[in-house]
Design a protein around this motif. Structure first.
Motif, PDB file in Angstrom:
ATOM      1  N   TYR A  87      94.468  22.420  14.980  1.00  0.00           N
ATOM      2  CA  TYR A  87      94.897  23.317  13.908  1.00  0.00           C
ATOM      3  C   TYR A  87      94.958  24.741  14.428  1.00  0.00           C
ATOM      4  CZ  TYR A  87      90.063  24.954  13.477  1.00  0.00           C
ATOM      5  OH  TYR A  87      88.839  25.516  13.739  1.00  0.00           O
ATOM      6  N   TYR A  89      94.195  28.406  12.607  1.00  0.00           N
ATOM      7  CA  TYR A  89      93.682  28.958  11.348  1.00  0.00           C
ATOM      8  C   TYR A  89      92.680  30.044  11.677  1.00  0.00           C
ATOM      9  CZ  TYR A  89      91.567  28.758   6.614  1.00  0.00           C
ATOM     10  OH  TYR A  89      91.101  29.042   5.355  1.00  0.00           O
ATOM     11  N   GLU A 112      90.730  34.598   4.504  1.00  0.00           N
ATOM     12  CA  GLU A 112      91.502  33.881   5.508  1.00  0.00           C
ATOM     13  C   GLU A 112      92.793  34.646   5.776  1.00  0.00           C
ATOM     14  OE1 GLU A 112      92.558  30.089   3.791  1.00  0.00           O
ATOM     15  OE2 GLU A 112      93.046  31.031   1.882  1.00  0.00           O
ATOM     16  N   SER A 144      85.998  27.712  10.158  1.00  0.00           N
ATOM     17  CA  SER A 144      87.438  27.399  10.163  1.00  0.00           C
ATOM     18  C   SER A 144      87.712  25.920  10.390  1.00  0.00           C
ATOM     19  CB  SER A 144      88.148  28.214  11.244  1.00  0.00           C
ATOM     20  OG  SER A 144      87.774  27.766  12.548  1.00  0.00           O
ATOM     21  N   TYR A 147      89.761  23.507   7.987  1.00  0.00           N
ATOM     22  CA  TYR A 147      91.159  23.780   7.682  1.00  0.00           C
ATOM     23  C   TYR A 147      91.842  22.544   7.063  1.00  0.00           C
ATOM     24  CZ  TYR A 147      96.164  24.342   8.497  1.00  0.00           C
ATOM     25  OH  TYR A 147      97.518  24.401   8.322  1.00  0.00           O
ATOM     26  N   PRO A 148      92.644  22.769   6.014  1.00  0.00           N
ATOM     27  CA  PRO A 148      93.105  24.017   5.398  1.00  0.00           C
ATOM     28  C   PRO A 148      92.194  24.543   4.277  1.00  0.00           C
ATOM     29  CG  PRO A 148      94.287  22.206   4.430  1.00  0.00           C
ATOM     30  CD  PRO A 148      93.360  21.594   5.456  1.00  0.00           C
TER      31      PRO A 148
END
Length: 235
Positions: A87, A89, A112, A144, A147-148
């Motif tokens: 990911y 992010y 974020e 993090s 995620y999401p």
């Protein structure tokens, strides 16, 4: 035309109208919700699939958690390494203080970034402790790896009071925060104000203010200070 024929024609027309309604396109909002849910379901499936895991990051996490075990031990929830799919992010936290002649406010914002290249985060949670006669320390860990989903936890601590908090925000807009087991549904205000009281108790307010509503952090802090002052006058 007799009554029987009229009734048959009326039933046929009603059935045609019902069929036309049932085959119409679903509202766009429903389509977006469905697409979002499908995306979240796919992400959940990817996290369960070892072929999609970022194993290099997983090994780095193992080393970091082992090296800083004591640092992570202060948080309300135990922190352990776990594998997740690849990911991109970026998350953020911002501690702040507000002081005047009568009170000290200790706060933290959690947010974020829309993309990893974004310059400013979008904050989804602000916690403020009204520390009138106490000195508070704060600590925060924004994770993090979920995620999401945006997830974070932290503490506010003084000699007399200790606040543990845990936060989660879903991409569908629902978010919540537990503070010492008090649940706050953040759809009804993303800023939580805590008022420490005797015997380890606390009272609270939840207000609809967020840093991204203002041009600067100082402007946001000024609004928070004025709001807290008003709340203190009514207590």
């Amino acid at each position: 035309m007799n009554i029987t024929i009229q009734l048959k024609l009326w039933l046929l027309g009603s059935l045609s109208l019902l069929c036309a309604c049932s085959t119409s396109e679903p509202p766009q909002s429903n389509q977006k919700e469905t697409a979002l849910l499908q995306g979240l379901e796919k992400r959940a499936a990817d996290n369960l699939n070892s072929e999609t895991w970022n194993l290099e990051r997983f090994q780095e996490d193992k080393k970091m958690y082992a090296q800083y075990k004591e640092v992570f031990s202060v948080y309300p929830l135990n922190c352990s390494p776990f594998p997740v799919a690849e990911y991109e992010y970026a998350v953020a936290s911002m501690p702040f203080s507000i002081q005047d002649s009568t009170k000290m406010l200790k706060g933290i914002c959690v947010g974020e970034f829309a993309t990893v290249d974004s310059e400013e985060p979008q904050y989804g949670l602000t916690i403020v402790v009204v520390a009138q006669n106490e000195t508070y320390s704060e600590d925060v860990f924004v994770q993090s790896r979920n995620y999401p989903y945006l997830t974070a936890q932290g503490i506010f601590a003084s000699q007399k009071h200790h606040f543990d908090w845990v936060y989660a925000k879903s991409p569908d807009g629902f978010s919540f925060c537990f503070v010492n087991m008090k649940l706050f549904d953040l759809r009804f205000g993303e800023t939580i104000v805590l008022f420490p009281e005797a015997e380890g108790a606390f009272s609270y307010q939840q207000i609809r203010q967020n840093p991204h509503q203002y041009k600067s952090l100082d402007a946001f802090k000024a609004v928070i200070a004025d709001t807290v002052q008003t709340l203190l006058l009514t207590k």
